[in-house]
Design a protein around this motif. Structure first.
Motif, PDB file in Angstrom:
ATOM      1  N   ASP A 182       0.763  -0.629   0.060  1.00  0.00           N
ATOM      2  CA  ASP A 182      -0.200  -0.222   0.097  1.00  0.00           C
ATOM      3  C   ASP A 182       0.808   1.379  -0.174  1.00  0.00           C
ATOM      4  O   ASP A 182       1.671   1.559   0.643  1.00  0.00           O
ATOM      5  CB  ASP A 182      -1.413   0.020   0.985  1.00  0.00           C
ATOM      6  CG  ASP A 182      -1.779   1.448   1.515  1.00  0.00           C
ATOM      7  OD1 ASP A 182      -2.491   1.486   0.487  1.00  0.00           O
ATOM      8  OD2 ASP A 182      -1.962   1.153   2.284  1.00  0.00           O
ATOM      9  N   GLY A 184       0.088   4.117   1.194  1.00  0.00           N
ATOM     10  CA  GLY A 184       0.750   4.496   2.746  1.00  0.00           C
ATOM     11  C   GLY A 184       1.551   4.613   3.503  1.00  0.00           C
ATOM     12  O   GLY A 184       1.877   4.931   4.274  1.00  0.00           O
ATOM     13  N   GLN A 185       2.134   3.309   3.430  1.00  0.00           N
ATOM     14  CA  GLN A 185       3.045   2.773   3.883  1.00  0.00           C
ATOM     15  C   GLN A 185       4.146   3.959   3.555  1.00  0.00           C
ATOM     16  O   GLN A 185       5.026   3.743   4.497  1.00  0.00           O
ATOM     17  CB  GLN A 185       3.100   0.707   3.238  1.00  0.00           C
ATOM     18  CG  GLN A 185       2.731   0.010   4.155  1.00  0.00           C
ATOM     19  CD  GLN A 185       2.015   0.062   5.102  1.00  0.00           C
ATOM     20  OE1 GLN A 185       3.505  -0.099   6.663  1.00  0.00           O
ATOM     21  NE2 GLN A 185       1.321   0.103   6.000  1.00  0.00           N
ATOM     22  N   GLU A 187       4.244   6.806   2.814  1.00  0.00           N
ATOM     23  CA  GLU A 187       3.800   7.844   2.563  1.00  0.00           C
ATOM     24  C   GLU A 187       4.283   7.447   4.189  1.00  0.00           C
ATOM     25  O   GLU A 187       4.731   9.408   4.981  1.00  0.00           O
ATOM     26  CB  GLU A 187       2.343   8.284   2.555  1.00  0.00           C
ATOM     27  CG  GLU A 187       2.327   8.846   0.783  1.00  0.00           C
ATOM     28  CD  GLU A 187       1.205   8.935   0.864  1.00  0.00           C
ATOM     29  OE1 GLU A 187       0.063   8.801   1.901  1.00  0.00           O
ATOM     30  OE2 GLU A 187       0.867   9.398   0.112  1.00  0.00           O
ATOM     31  N   ALA A 188       3.536   7.306   5.333  1.00  0.00           N
ATOM     32  CA  ALA A 188       4.469   7.188   6.263  1.00  0.00           C
ATOM     33  C   ALA A 188       5.735   7.000   6.887  1.00  0.00           C
ATOM     34  O   ALA A 188       5.916   7.675   7.636  1.00  0.00           O
ATOM     35  CB  ALA A 188       3.256   5.997   7.432  1.00  0.00           C
ATOM     36  N   ALA A 189       5.995   6.334   6.064  1.00  0.00           N
ATOM     37  CA  ALA A 189       7.685   6.048   6.361  1.00  0.00           C
ATOM     38  C   ALA A 189       8.843   7.611   5.654  1.00  0.00           C
ATOM     39  O   ALA A 189       9.564   7.755   6.862  1.00  0.00           O
ATOM     40  CB  ALA A 189       8.018   5.027   5.509  1.00  0.00           C
ATOM     41  N   LEU A 190       7.751   7.967   4.998  1.00  0.00           N
ATOM     42  CA  LEU A 190       8.661   9.289   4.614  1.00  0.00           C
ATOM     43  C   LEU A 190       8.805  10.495   5.594  1.00  0.00           C
ATOM     44  O   LEU A 190       9.227  11.248   5.729  1.00  0.00           O
ATOM     45  CB  LEU A 190       8.419   9.581   3.007  1.00  0.00           C
ATOM     46  CG  LEU A 190       8.656   9.004   1.749  1.00  0.00           C
ATOM     47  CD1 LEU A 190       8.145   8.885   0.303  1.00  0.00           C
ATOM     48  CD2 LEU A 190      10.144   8.947   1.660  1.00  0.00           C
ATOM     49  N   ILE A 203      10.530  -1.389   5.373  1.00  0.00           N
ATOM     50  CA  ILE A 203       9.366  -0.984   4.989  1.00  0.00           C
ATOM     51  C   ILE A 203       8.856  -1.893   4.327  1.00  0.00           C
ATOM     52  O   ILE A 203       7.841  -2.869   3.950  1.00  0.00           O
ATOM     53  CB  ILE A 203       8.572   0.433   4.956  1.00  0.00           C
ATOM     54  CG1 ILE A 203       9.201   1.383   6.596  1.00  0.00           C
ATOM     55  CG2 ILE A 203       7.515   0.404   5.317  1.00  0.00           C
ATOM     56  CD1 ILE A 203       9.078   0.039   7.791  1.00  0.00           C
ATOM     57  N   GLN A 207       7.226  -6.321   3.818  1.00  0.00           N
ATOM     58  CA  GLN A 207       6.275  -6.810   3.502  1.00  0.00           C
ATOM     59  C   GLN A 207       6.148  -7.256   2.122  1.00  0.00           C
ATOM     60  O   GLN A 207       4.628  -7.992   1.312  1.00  0.00           O
ATOM     61  CB  GLN A 207       5.338  -5.229   3.492  1.00  0.00           C
ATOM     62  CG  GLN A 207       5.277  -4.616   4.797  1.00  0.00           C
ATOM     63  CD  GLN A 207       4.214  -3.180   4.873  1.00  0.00           C
ATOM     64  OE1 GLN A 207       2.855  -3.569   4.395  1.00  0.00           O
ATOM     65  NE2 GLN A 207       5.197  -2.297   5.546  1.00  0.00           N
TER      66      GLN A 207
ATOM     67  N   PHE B  93      -2.845  10.304   9.070  1.00  0.00           N
ATOM     68  CA  PHE B  93      -3.358   9.470   8.542  1.00  0.00           C
ATOM     69  C   PHE B  93      -4.551   9.022   9.036  1.00  0.00           C
ATOM     70  O   PHE B  93      -4.747   8.360   9.701  1.00  0.00           O
ATOM     71  CB  PHE B  93      -2.619   8.613   7.376  1.00  0.00           C
ATOM     72  CG  PHE B  93      -1.594   9.123   7.285  1.00  0.00           C
ATOM     73  CD1 PHE B  93      -1.337   9.823   5.917  1.00  0.00           C
ATOM     74  CD2 PHE B  93       0.047   8.635   8.002  1.00  0.00           C
ATOM     75  CE1 PHE B  93       0.125  10.228   5.602  1.00  0.00           C
ATOM     76  CE2 PHE B  93       1.253   9.308   7.183  1.00  0.00           C
ATOM     77  CZ  PHE B  93       1.834   9.854   6.295  1.00  0.00           C
ATOM     78  N   ASN B  97      -1.779   3.648   8.836  1.00  0.00           N
ATOM     79  CA  ASN B  97      -1.038   3.693   7.568  1.00  0.00           C
ATOM     80  C   ASN B  97       0.173   3.092   8.590  1.00  0.00           C
ATOM     81  O   ASN B  97       1.506   3.423   8.409  1.00  0.00           O
ATOM     82  CB  ASN B  97      -0.349   4.740   7.468  1.00  0.00           C
ATOM     83  CG  ASN B  97      -1.240   4.497   6.428  1.00  0.00           C
ATOM     84  OD1 ASN B  97      -1.749   4.185   5.363  1.00  0.00           O
ATOM     85  ND2 ASN B  97      -1.114   6.344   5.308  1.00  0.00           N
ATOM     86  N   PHE B  99       2.914   0.292  10.446  1.00  0.00           N
ATOM     87  CA  PHE B  99       3.571  -1.137   9.554  1.00  0.00           C
ATOM     88  C   PHE B  99       3.241  -2.448   9.654  1.00  0.00           C
ATOM     89  O   PHE B  99       3.550  -2.260  11.321  1.00  0.00           O
ATOM     90  CB  PHE B  99       5.602  -0.439   9.686  1.00  0.00           C
ATOM     91  CG  PHE B  99       5.911   0.495   9.772  1.00  0.00           C
ATOM     92  CD1 PHE B  99       5.422   1.879   8.259  1.00  0.00           C
ATOM     93  CD2 PHE B  99       6.457   1.048  10.379  1.00  0.00           C
ATOM     94  CE1 PHE B  99       5.524   2.600   8.396  1.00  0.00           C
ATOM     95  CE2 PHE B  99       6.840   2.455  10.228  1.00  0.00           C
ATOM     96  CZ  PHE B  99       6.621   3.548   8.735  1.00  0.00           C
TER      97      PHE B  99
END
Lengths: 325, 250
Positions: A182, A184-185, A187-190, A203, A207, B93, B97, B99
């Motif tokens: 996804d 979103g993963q 984006e969350a990490a960035l 990340i 997955q 978010f 989101n 992990f």
């Protein structure tokens, strides 16, 4: 419940007791399968041309054992090249730089588009194309000169040809894995301040592994068998060894059976490895760990003729396992 | 803390932000409301450079987002510099989101360990304290799939806080939650605001906006239609468009 009063039936809280649905079709199919299996077994046991005595004699022949070892070496080396190259090509393919992405595309196009047998023969004859291989600065001085004829041994021929070819296939598998994660993963990490490389390594790729491993297991099993193409360049791995032996003693069928047994044994080992790798990367993906093969087998036997769904949600056997540690 | 002047953003030919100008002071809480497609999320994402703006100026704590100004010219920032700026801005978010392959604790310690190089023992100690603060002291070892939506969102908030950000961005943090679970998440956000965190919250929770926000912005069609004190805007909207929107959501 008060006595004497007509309340709800006493059995209301008990488990439902119903006559289970019968599945006669399953029994008919089972009998058919059994009959076919017995017939095949009988034929294998009674036909003397199978030469089981010779099979037993050659199964642990030192030449065969050495051939099996070489096959394992070829598989490990070629598949390792394939996986490393595959990850590299997949990341390149997703690069915003059109030349980098295009280079990856071109590589995959070429190596997927030509027969792997032709590629093996090509590497075998590489000395006819380049007599020496020089390591140095492009268009500049070279530091090391290698004679292609001596450097590209039989082992190198097979490993290079199969590994480079595998890289093309692996890159598509890895790419599929990466794009299955996804967005979103990322984006969350960035948003947490990770760089693109950290995001990919920590990340996205872990997955993506869930999607990457099953087809990679498939590829590795394929690779184990494709190493038999070494036959065309007379490199003595398992198949070539067997062929060398039966061309001298004409026990063709028994020797082909011997190496089939070895190939089957080796792929079986790969099955087990793949299974536990998948279990490892299932962390967090499902609430329950998937059952081990033994647990699966036990349940498969006990539920024959019944509805397996009744044993747990979607047959995952939720009540057999603890939650993921 | 955040300053936007005439910010424009286009996706192809579609203009999503048509000149956004606003300012959020240190320690202020700003709530952004508006119908879907009004550009609220895009604006929020522009603040930590998940979206690149096409024109205008956008700065966080005096630094331009995504650029460096030198000799009257704008220079694009390298990836590593963008990452360093993002590390100072927490983001939460709509769809959490988290992990999925990491436990709640691992989710929270990942970025401090990787980005800031915090020693493991210290990272774990801080993460445990943060997870306690959001009410999840007993869920450290749980994977996201074993948590409810509200619990996941609170882990996500703890994860963002672990980087000790100077600004927190919330992109509809309660929109994907069961109504029952919204309260827990809003409580955590209320606590953050009380502690003086600068926050920009895109939300549909008018009660939260009225109670917590210092400033309310109503966006529609990529422009700010109306902004001001939340009690004032919610009670006496001046524009027809705001009145219409509020009559539907209140």
């Amino acid at each position: 419940m008060a006595t004497g009063l007509p309340g709800p039936p006493q059995t209301a809280a008990d488990d439902i007791e119903a006559v289970p649905v019968r599945h006669p079709g399953r029994w008919v199919a089972a009998v058919v399968v059994l009959v076919v299996a017995v017939a095949m077994g009988r034929s294998m046991a009674t036909n003397p041309n199978f030469g089981w005595g010779h099979v037993g004699h050659y199964l642990f022949d030192s030449r065969i054992l050495h051939g099996a070892l070489v096959t394992i070496e070829l598989t490990v080396a070629a598949q390792a090249i394939g996986i490393v190259l595959g990850v590299l090509l997949a990341v390149m393919r997703l690069s915003p730089n059109p030349l980098v992405a295009g280079g990856s595309w071109l590589y995959v196009w070429f190596f997927r588009g030509t027969p792997v047998l032709v590629q093996v023969l090509f590497w075998y004859n590489i000395a006819a194309l380049y007599r020496t291989i020089a390591l140095g600065i492009p268009f500049g001085p070279a530091f090391v000169h290698i004679n292609a004829n001596t450097a590209i041994t039989g082992f190198m021929t097979v490993v290079l040809a199969l590994g480079l070819n595998e890289g093309a296939y692996m890159s598509e598998i890895v790419r599929a894995g990466i794009i299955s994660v996804d967005e979103g993963q990322q984006e969350a990490a960035l948003s947490l301040g990770m760089t693109r490389l950290q995001t990919m390594r920590r990340i996205v790729l872990p997955q993506a592994m869930r999607v990457i491993i099953p087809p990679t297991g498939n590829e590795t099993i394929g690779m184990l068998k494709t190493t038999s193409l070494a036959y065309v360049v007379a490199y003595t791995e398992l198949t070539t060894t067997a062929s060398n032996i039966y061309s001298a003693n004409f026990e063709t069928i028994p020797l082909l059976i011997v190496i089939s047994i070895w190939y089957l044994a080796l792929t079986s080992v790969l099955y087990v490895g793949q299974y536990y790798l998948e279990r490892h990367y299932a962390r967090g993906a499902s609430r329950e760990l998937p059952p081990t093969p033994l647990q699966k087998l036990r349940r498969g036997v006990f539920t024959f003729g019944h509805d397996p769904v009744a044993l747990g949600p979607l047959g995952t056997g939720a009540h057999h396992e603890g939650v993921v540690p | 803390m955040v300053k936007a002047e005439g910010v424009h953003k286009r996706f192809g030919r579609l203009e999503v932000l048509c000149g956004i100008t606003l300012e959020v002071g240190r320690g202020e809480v700003m709530c952004v409301i508006g119908p879907s497609g009004s550009g609220k999320s895009t604006f929020l994402r522009a603040i930590n450079h998940l979206e690149k703006i096409n024109s205008g100026r956008l700065s966080v704590d005096g630094d331009l987002v995504g650029y460096r100004e030198q000799g009257g010219k704008l220079h694009e920032l390298r990836d590593s510099d963008v990452a360093r700026r993002r590390a100072e801005i927490g983001m939460v978010f709509q769809r959490f989101n988290l992990f999925p392959h990491k436990t709640a604790l691992e989710n929270v310690i990942e970025a401090p360990r990787l980005v800031r190089g915090v020693p493991k023992a210290q990272a774990i100690e801080e993460a445990t304290a943060l997870l306690e603060r959001v009410g999840l002291a007993d869920k450290l070892e749980s994977y996201p799939s074993q948590l409810s939506g509200g619990q996941q969102q609170r882990v996500a908030i703890a994860r963002a806080l672990a980087m000790k950000p100077k600004l927190m961005l919330f992109d509809e943090p309660t929109s994907a939650l069961d109504p029952e679970l919204v309260g827990d998440v809003l409580d955590v956000m209320r606590g953050l605001a009380a502690d003086g965190m600068t926050m920009i919250v895109v939300t549909h929770e008018m009660g939260f906006a009225r109670e917590v926000a210092d400033k309310l912005v109503f966006m529609d069609g990529g422009v700010i239609v109306e902004s001001g004190d939340p009690r004032e805007v919610l009670a006496n909207p001046r524009h027809e468009r705001t009145k219409l929107f509020l009559s539907k959501v209140l």
